[in-house]
Design a protein around this motif. Sequence first.
Motif, mmCIF file in Angstrom:
data_model
loop_
_atom_site.group_PDB
_atom_site.id
_atom_site.type_symbol
_atom_site.label_atom_id
_atom_site.label_comp_id
_atom_site.label_asym_id
_atom_site.label_seq_id
_atom_site.Cartn_x
_atom_site.Cartn_y
_atom_site.Cartn_z
ATOM 1 N N ASP A 297 16.084 0.942 3.557
ATOM 2 C CA ASP A 297 15.903 -0.289 2.790
ATOM 3 C C ASP A 297 16.886 -0.403 1.627
ATOM 4 O OD1 ASP A 297 14.917 1.712 1.204
ATOM 5 O OD2 ASP A 297 12.909 0.836 0.932
ATOM 6 N N HIS A 298 17.813 0.529 1.514
ATOM 7 C CA HIS A 298 18.827 0.433 0.459
ATOM 8 C C HIS A 298 19.824 -0.668 0.830
ATOM 9 C CE1 HIS A 298 22.190 1.550 -2.179
ATOM 10 N NE2 HIS A 298 21.278 2.171 -2.921
ATOM 11 N N PRO A 299 20.346 -1.404 -0.164
ATOM 12 C CA PRO A 299 21.291 -2.482 0.150
ATOM 13 C C PRO A 299 22.500 -2.024 0.971
ATOM 14 C CG PRO A 299 20.559 -2.651 -2.129
ATOM 15 C CD PRO A 299 20.000 -1.365 -1.599
ATOM 16 N N LEU A 300 22.945 -0.785 0.773
ATOM 17 C CA LEU A 300 24.114 -0.303 1.510
ATOM 18 C C LEU A 300 23.796 0.056 2.945
ATOM 19 C CD1 LEU A 300 25.802 1.964 -1.193
ATOM 20 C CD2 LEU A 300 26.521 -0.293 -0.433
ATOM 21 N N ALA A 301 22.511 0.095 3.288
ATOM 22 C CA ALA A 301 22.143 0.453 4.654
ATOM 23 C C ALA A 301 22.473 -0.653 5.639
ATOM 24 C CB ALA A 301 20.653 0.791 4.724
ATOM 25 N N GLY A 302 22.812 -1.824 5.150
ATOM 26 C CA GLY A 302 23.174 -2.922 6.028
ATOM 27 C C GLY A 302 21.983 -3.417 6.812
ATOM 28 N N SER A 303 22.118 -3.360 8.141
ATOM 29 C CA SER A 303 21.055 -3.885 8.999
ATOM 30 C C SER A 303 19.972 -2.857 9.276
ATOM 31 C CB SER A 303 21.658 -4.349 10.338
ATOM 32 O OG SER A 303 22.316 -3.261 10.981
ATOM 33 N N GLY B 187 26.664 3.575 12.689
ATOM 34 C CA GLY B 187 27.544 2.438 12.853
ATOM 35 C C GLY B 187 27.668 1.662 11.565
ATOM 36 N N GLY B 188 28.174 0.448 11.660
ATOM 37 C CA GLY B 188 28.340 -0.389 10.486
ATOM 38 C C GLY B 188 29.615 -0.062 9.731
ATOM 39 N N ALA B 189 29.824 -0.807 8.646
ATOM 40 C CA ALA B 189 31.037 -0.627 7.854
ATOM 41 C C ALA B 189 31.012 0.721 7.139
ATOM 42 C CB ALA B 189 31.161 -1.757 6.839
ATOM 43 N N PRO B 190 32.121 1.447 7.104
ATOM 44 C CA PRO B 190 32.163 2.723 6.380
ATOM 45 C C PRO B 190 31.903 2.506 4.888
ATOM 46 C CG PRO B 190 34.044 2.508 7.869
ATOM 47 C CD PRO B 190 33.379 1.168 7.819
ATOM 48 N N LEU B 191 31.264 3.480 4.288
ATOM 49 C CA LEU B 191 30.978 3.456 2.860
ATOM 50 C C LEU B 191 31.921 4.392 2.122
ATOM 51 C CD1 LEU B 191 27.072 3.713 2.968
ATOM 52 C CD2 LEU B 191 28.479 1.633 2.811
ATOM 53 N N ARG B 192 32.132 4.099 0.835
ATOM 54 C CA ARG B 192 32.892 4.989 -0.040
ATOM 55 C C ARG B 192 31.941 5.652 -1.026
ATOM 56 N NH1 ARG B 192 38.188 4.748 0.537
ATOM 57 N NH2 ARG B 192 39.074 2.987 1.709
#
Length: 301
Positions: free
Chosen positions: A171-177, A183-188
């Motif tokens: 449920d964190h905003p960076l978790a995306g979907s 998967g999903g966009a890579p994080l820094r």
Amino acid sequence: MELRQLAYVVAVAEEGGFGRAAERLGIVQSAVSQQVQRLERELGVPLFDRSTRRVRLTAAGERLLPEARAVLAAADRTRRVAAEIAAGADGMLRLGAVHGPGDRLYRVLAALADIAPRLRVRLARAAPAERLAQVRSGALDAAFVRGPATAPGLDLLPLWSDPLYAALPADHPLAGSGPSPAGGAPLRLAQLGDLPLRLAPRAHNPPFHDLVTAARRAAGPTAPAPGPPFTTLRETLTEIADDAPSWTVFYRVSDLPPVPRIAYRPLADLAVTTSLAVRSDPPPPALRRLLQAIHTVTPPC
């Protein structure tokens, strides 16, 4: 007993005389006669009947001739195997193994089997420090290791790099979907600065700990703060899902475990390199065959 004496006995028996045997062997007749007589004295039995114009085997000679041929054939096989070992086509390669994502190690071993079918591989699994120690001592010919940039007394040959992944609350905003197989966009790292990082103590895996710590320092003031220690992957993921928000970083060695309320995302600025640790001496032929197999599976770093 010498191999040449057995070879002389076989030649005399097949040629029917000492003179013809000497011609076949390319030596003088007296040398053949002397060596056969010396062998007869050592064995305590006559091998040839010299009473006729044609030299014939005695009963003892007929019995021992197949044994002499078998010994000479075994010696020839030994020479051939030794030559193949010297060329890296046969023998034993003692290799320290590492758990890794996918089937890359198995593909390397399959490629090696194609290149050198008679070369056997003995895999040894141990902690990274123990693997390096065994290469230094000569107990292993080489070892795959993940993470370290240097190893005193050894050469590290970079082979390939694998991405690292973040596990964070779904449920964190960076978790995306939400949950996904990394998967999903890579994080820094800088994006994860508001989440404490669960990292195992350095003693558990110094190279990996140093890699992540150096990346945190490079991220500067936005770097994630230290959080509770990482224990096991399953236990840590459960705590991330149920306790105060935090995250952890890991590399894949198998399929990602499905844990409720956990999302996986690849990291853009972190990767771990797998290297082959070898002694600084010139590599033995079998090791050169291994490097050839590695390069057929994946280009070197």
